[in-house]
Design a protein around this motif. Structure first.
Motif, PDB file in Angstrom:
ATOM      1  N   GLY A   1       5.004  -3.139  22.432  1.00 18.90           N
ATOM      2  CA  GLY A   1       5.281  -4.377  21.733  1.00 18.90           C
ATOM      3  C   GLY A   1       5.303  -4.257  20.230  1.00 18.90           C
ATOM      4  O   GLY A   1       5.186  -5.252  19.520  1.00 18.90           O
ATOM      5  N   SER A   2       5.440  -3.049  19.697  1.00 18.18           N
ATOM      6  CA  SER A   2       5.480  -2.853  18.254  1.00 18.18           C
ATOM      7  C   SER A   2       6.709  -3.524  17.665  1.00 18.18           C
ATOM      8  O   SER A   2       7.738  -3.662  18.332  1.00 18.18           O
ATOM      9  CB  SER A   2       5.523  -1.354  17.922  1.00 18.18           C
ATOM     10  N   PRO A   3       6.633  -3.958  16.393  1.00 18.28           N
ATOM     11  CA  PRO A   3       7.831  -4.500  15.744  1.00 18.28           C
ATOM     12  C   PRO A   3       8.961  -3.472  15.751  1.00 18.28           C
ATOM     13  O   PRO A   3       8.718  -2.261  15.735  1.00 18.28           O
ATOM     14  CB  PRO A   3       7.353  -4.789  14.319  1.00 18.28           C
ATOM     15  N   ALA A   4      10.194  -3.974  15.753  1.00 19.42           N
ATOM     16  CA  ALA A   4      11.336  -3.069  15.690  1.00 19.42           C
ATOM     17  C   ALA A   4      11.325  -2.280  14.391  1.00 19.42           C
ATOM     18  O   ALA A   4      11.652  -1.092  14.357  1.00 19.42           O
ATOM     19  CB  ALA A   4      12.636  -3.854  15.825  1.00 19.42           C
ATOM     20  N   VAL A   5      10.961  -2.947  13.305  1.00 22.70           N
ATOM     21  CA  VAL A   5      10.820  -2.278  12.012  1.00 22.70           C
ATOM     22  C   VAL A   5       9.743  -3.018  11.229  1.00 22.70           C
ATOM     23  O   VAL A   5       9.636  -4.241  11.317  1.00 22.70           O
ATOM     24  CB  VAL A   5      12.163  -2.246  11.245  1.00 22.70           C
ATOM     25  N   GLU A   6       8.951  -2.267  10.492  1.00 24.29           N
ATOM     26  CA  GLU A   6       7.859  -2.861   9.725  1.00 24.29           C
ATOM     27  C   GLU A   6       7.719  -2.151   8.385  1.00 24.29           C
ATOM     28  O   GLU A   6       7.656  -0.914   8.334  1.00 24.29           O
ATOM     29  CB  GLU A   6       6.548  -2.744  10.493  1.00 24.29           C
TER      30      GLU A   6
END
Length: 269
Positions: free
Chosen positions: A4-9
């Motif tokens: 569930g990590s952000p697509a980009v951070e």
């Protein structure tokens, strides 16, 4: 996406460089921006506020002076291979046919000629360019070139799409058509879009969320605005809805102030 990590951070990202006179110029400072997978997020702000800088850092084309970038939970080092990048000016090669331009990314990945030609032809059909496979870029209108560029970007099936004012050079009618076509491709794809634009109308029409940058230098994020317009959206009609007017006015109230700050700094400088 990993767990569930952000697509980009972007975490604490600042970008600074030396100017010709040797002084340090900080374009953006302490940017914290996490974009969830599958979302369409637009970044707006005054001219020169670092919108493209943020996109270039997310793409791995520009290294942050401080902070880090993570893509799908992994720290980014070098080019972001999860991302496709659509520039304002298309990257079509003038000596290649439209079909070969669209297939070029697959060629770089070692896909066999017959397979990449088949997939390129299918993408040209999807963007309304069937029959133009053997044409060259100079034979296409601006809108047709943009369709080819969209196909060129999407054919490699990137999880993340970074778009830097991709429709800015088009006339108003063609631009609205291309915006609608972009949303049709994106809807249900699960892909994440980070979209830079100077046009607030465009940002509100397309997005799940609009992110506002302050006037530069040392631009920072000063506002995040959820856009609760229903999907799917018909951009030919959405601008007449009261929800659109309300969302636009909410963002513009803050953007207007930053535009005036940027203008005043330019006049004084």
């Amino acid at each position: 996406m990993a767990g569930g990590s952000p697509a980009v951070e972007l975490a604490g990202v600042s970008v600074a460089y030396r100017t010709n006179d040797g002084t340090e110029y900080t374009a953006v400072r302490d940017i914290d921006l996490a974009v969830p997978a599958g979302r369409f997020v637009s970044v707006v702000g005054p001219t020169g506020c670092g919108k493209s800088t943020i996109l270039n850092v997310a793409a791995g084309l520009l290294r942050a002076s401080r902070g880090e970038v993570r893509t799908a939970g992994r720290r980014l080092s070098g080019l972001n291979t999860d991302a496709g990048y659509l520039f304002q000016q298309d990257a079509l090669l003038p000596w290649k046919t439209v079909l070969d331009n669209v297939a070029f990314g697959l060629q770089l990945r070692g896909v066999a000629p017959a397979e990449r030609a088949r997939r390129a032809a299918e993408w040209l059909r999807r963007v309304g360019l069937s029959g133009f496979e053997r044409a060259y870029p100079h034979q296409l209108s601006g809108g047709m070139r943009k369709r080819a560029a969209v196909a060129q970007t999407w054919i490699t099936d990137p999880d993340l799409l970074l778009m830097d004012e991709p429709f800015g050079a088009l006339d108003v009618q063609t631009r609205q058509i291309m915006e609608n076509e972009l949303l049709a491709l994106w809807t249900g794809s699960g892909k994440t879009v980070v979209f830079v634009t100077h046009d607030l109308d465009e940002a509100v029409s397309l997005s799940d969320e609009v992110v506002l940058l302050s006037a530069g230098p040392e631009s920072r994020i000063i506002g995040r605005y959820p856009i609760d317009l229903p999907r799917p959206r018909d951009l030919m009609n959405i601008r007449t809805r009261p929800e659109f007017t309300e969302a636009y006015a909410r963002v513009w109230a803050d953007l207007r102030e930053e535009v005036m700050k940027g203008y005043e700094r330019t006049v004084r400088g």
